[in-house]
Design an enzyme around this catalytic site. Structure first.
Site, PDB file in Angstrom:
ATOM      1  N   GLY A   1       0.831  -1.207   0.000  1.00  0.00           N
ATOM      2  CA  GLY A   1       0.000   0.000   0.000  1.00  0.00           C
ATOM      3  C   GLY A   1       0.861   1.250   0.000  1.00  0.00           C
ATOM      4  N   LYS A   2       1.882   1.252   0.851  1.00  0.00           N
ATOM      5  CA  LYS A   2       2.805   2.394   0.876  1.00  0.00           C
ATOM      6  C   LYS A   2       3.530   2.523  -0.465  1.00  0.00           C
ATOM      7  CE  LYS A   2       4.421   2.222   5.725  1.00  0.00           C
ATOM      8  NZ  LYS A   2       5.644   2.094   6.532  1.00  0.00           N
TER       9      LYS A   2
ATOM     10  N   ASP B   1       8.240   5.362   8.241  1.00  0.00           N
ATOM     11  CA  ASP B   1       7.611   4.773   9.412  1.00  0.00           C
ATOM     12  C   ASP B   1       6.427   5.656   9.759  1.00  0.00           C
ATOM     13  OD1 ASP B   1       8.008   2.406  11.207  1.00  0.00           O
ATOM     14  OD2 ASP B   1       7.667   3.967  12.705  1.00  0.00           O
TER      15      ASP B   1
ATOM     16  N   GLY C   1      -4.440  -0.756   5.438  1.00  0.00           N
ATOM     17  CA  GLY C   1      -4.311  -0.543   6.880  1.00  0.00           C
ATOM     18  C   GLY C   1      -5.568   0.045   7.513  1.00  0.00           C
ATOM     19  N   TYR C   2      -5.417   1.192   8.167  1.00  0.00           N
ATOM     20  CA  TYR C   2      -6.518   1.810   8.901  1.00  0.00           C
ATOM     21  C   TYR C   2      -7.366   2.750   8.034  1.00  0.00           C
ATOM     22  CZ  TYR C   2      -3.950   0.090  12.982  1.00  0.00           C
ATOM     23  OH  TYR C   2      -3.312  -0.720  13.893  1.00  0.00           O
ATOM     24  N   ASP C   3      -7.108   2.814   6.740  1.00  0.00           N
ATOM     25  CA  ASP C   3      -7.848   3.750   5.879  1.00  0.00           C
ATOM     26  C   ASP C   3      -9.376   3.666   6.015  1.00  0.00           C
ATOM     27  OD1 ASP C   3      -5.715   5.132   4.858  1.00  0.00           O
ATOM     28  OD2 ASP C   3      -5.550   3.939   3.026  1.00  0.00           O
TER      29      ASP C   3
ATOM     30  N   LYS D   1      -6.876  10.961  -1.656  1.00  0.00           N
ATOM     31  CA  LYS D   1      -6.162  10.734  -0.389  1.00  0.00           C
ATOM     32  C   LYS D   1      -4.859  11.534  -0.388  1.00  0.00           C
ATOM     33  CE  LYS D   1      -3.839   7.362   2.552  1.00  0.00           C
ATOM     34  NZ  LYS D   1      -3.410   5.989   2.831  1.00  0.00           N
TER      35      LYS D   1
ATOM     36  N   HIS E   1      -0.804  12.320   5.253  1.00  0.00           N
ATOM     37  CA  HIS E   1       0.436  12.463   6.016  1.00  0.00           C
ATOM     38  C   HIS E   1       1.646  12.072   5.160  1.00  0.00           C
ATOM     39  CE1 HIS E   1      -1.439   8.605   6.228  1.00  0.00           C
ATOM     40  NE2 HIS E   1      -0.409   8.019   6.782  1.00  0.00           N
TER      41      HIS E   1
END
Ligand code: ITT
Length: 198
Positions: free
Chosen positions: A13-14, A73, A157-159, A179, A184
């Site tokens: 995802g990243k 991170d 993840g937490y999306d 997004k 961030h």
């Protein structure tokens, strides 16, 4: 700065987000290069990013590749949980949980928390090392709140739980480009590129 940069991340995802974000800066994301597992036991995001970057750098040098690289991170800090899961975001609830189980666990931990106290922020620290060994940093945060149930299927993840401030949709209900407007990660990368380009 070189036109190609490697990222130390095992998170697809990243990687997908970085490929698109870097392209906007005219930089190509290098191919995925496996590096030895890193124990992410630093006290903060930047420390963990430095551990991952150092591991990839060693692996690239071992392969005779001189290149600029960076690591990410990141984490989700929830006020009602005193900033947890924070740097432990990838491990919240235990490594054996699937992501839907991990999100369910987080929702359960917040079940008694009303809307006005569900405030949270996503944080991202980036640490880059160029061919000459010089280090650069970039930080980004996005404020928002935690929804009462999962919504959306995009992202990772937490999306599906994160509602950025001023939005009615979670990150997982937005396109990647939407997004990126307030993420961030996009903010941290902008700061990193600015630092590297001087
Ligand atoms: P690498 O260390 O290999 O990059 P990781 O998934 O372990 O991958 P982290 O240690 O940085 O990454 O853990 C941060 C976790 O926080 C990550 O697994 C995500 O689940 C979550 N997270 C970070 N940024 C996020 C985002 O933009 N959307 C949703 N969840 C995010």
């Amino acid at each position: 700065m070189s036109e190609r940069i490697f990222v130390a991340s095992t998170n697809d995802g990243k990687r997908a987000e970085f490929a698109a974000l870097l392209a906007e800066h005219g930089i190509e994301l290098g191919p995925s290069v496996p590096y030895p597992d890193v124990e992410e036991d630093a006290d903060d995001y930047l420390g963990n990013a430095a551990l991952k970057a150092a591991a990839l750098r060693e692996e690239l040098l071992r392969r005779g590749i001189a290149a600029t690289l960076f690591a990410d991170d990141s984490g989700l800090e929830i006020d009602a949980l005193d900033g947890a899961p924070g740097i432990r975001s990838a491990r919240y609830g235990g490594l054996e949980l699937s992501w839907s189980q991990r999100r369910a666990q987080l929702l359960a931990a917040l079940s008694a928390v009303p809307a006005e106290r569900r405030t949270a922020r996503f944080c991202c620290a980036l640490l880059a090392i160029d061919e000459g060994g010089r280090r650069f940093e970039g930080f980004g945060t996005t404020r928002g709140s935690i929804a009462f149930a999962e919504r959306g299927t995009a992202g990772f993840g937490y999306d599906p739980l994160f509602l950025p401030e001023g939005e009615t949709r979670t990150f997982a209900e937005m396109s990647a480009a939407e997004k990126a407007r307030s993420s961030h990660r996009a903010r941290a990368l902008r700061a990193l590129v600015a630092a590297m380009r001087g």
